[in-house]
Enzyme design. Sequence first.
Site, PDB file in Angstrom:
ATOM      1  N   ARG A  63      29.433 -18.848  18.782  1.00 55.02           N
ATOM      2  CA  ARG A  63      28.447 -18.356  19.748  1.00 55.02           C
ATOM      3  C   ARG A  63      27.031 -18.730  19.340  1.00 55.02           C
ATOM      4  O   ARG A  63      26.155 -18.876  20.190  1.00 55.02           O
ATOM      5  CB  ARG A  63      28.626 -16.851  19.965  1.00 55.02           C
ATOM      6  CG  ARG A  63      29.937 -16.557  20.726  1.00 55.02           C
ATOM      7  CD  ARG A  63      30.292 -15.088  20.752  1.00 55.02           C
ATOM      8  NE  ARG A  63      30.518 -14.503  19.438  1.00 55.02           N
ATOM      9  CZ  ARG A  63      31.666 -14.548  18.761  1.00 55.02           C
ATOM     10  NH1 ARG A  63      32.721 -15.152  19.287  1.00 55.02           N
ATOM     11  NH2 ARG A  63      31.782 -13.984  17.590  1.00 55.02           N
ATOM     12  N   GLU A 100      33.319  -9.129   7.626  1.00 60.40           N
ATOM     13  CA  GLU A 100      33.663  -7.708   7.735  1.00 60.40           C
ATOM     14  C   GLU A 100      35.149  -7.517   7.472  1.00 60.40           C
ATOM     15  O   GLU A 100      35.583  -6.488   6.993  1.00 60.40           O
ATOM     16  CB  GLU A 100      33.292  -7.213   9.135  1.00 60.40           C
ATOM     17  CG  GLU A 100      33.352  -5.713   9.268  1.00 60.40           C
ATOM     18  CD  GLU A 100      32.786  -5.223  10.581  1.00 60.40           C
ATOM     19  OE1 GLU A 100      32.940  -4.030  10.847  1.00 60.40           O
ATOM     20  OE2 GLU A 100      32.218  -6.021  11.332  1.00 60.40           O
TER      21      GLU A 100
END
Length: 180
Positions: A63, A100
């Site tokens: 993105r 994460e």
Amino acid sequence: MTKIAHELAAAIRSIPDYPKPGIIFRDITTLLGDARAFRRAVDELVQPYVGLKVDKIAGMEARGFILGGAVAHQLSAGFVPIRKKGKLPHETVRIAYSLEYGVDEMEIHMDAVKPGEKVILVDDLIATGGTAVGAVQLLRQIGADVVSACFVIDLPELGGRKKLEALGVEVRTLVEFEGH
């Protein structure tokens, strides 16, 4: 929340329990598909840098490519892709970074930035900061002066912004969401 932040937040889809239970995934594909919201987000990312000499915009796969390319175009700057390991065809510099949900590697062409060039890092979201910190380290390794990092979304509870600021990188975000 500012009017602009509210408009952009309304264009972002939230998907509960993805990619695992307890996580709310902030999906910008709905923002990208809304011409007005996409234009507004790019304009807001660009605005602080108009009139400054910026040589390159670096965007992280995938993105960050979309947003970074649009920002580079508006600032008349070059674009530098930061990709996952094994995707770039020329000589690269690679770094491992924490996600994460685990660990991965990304790389950049060794000649993507000339020493001293002013670079802004662009991506859709800053969470724990592992990817962004790795990208800053890569850019600095090849001589970039990373002047700022900008993101559409900040998840402040996860601390990524603070990690970048600790590296001396100015951080700009457009929307904040609570939680993961």
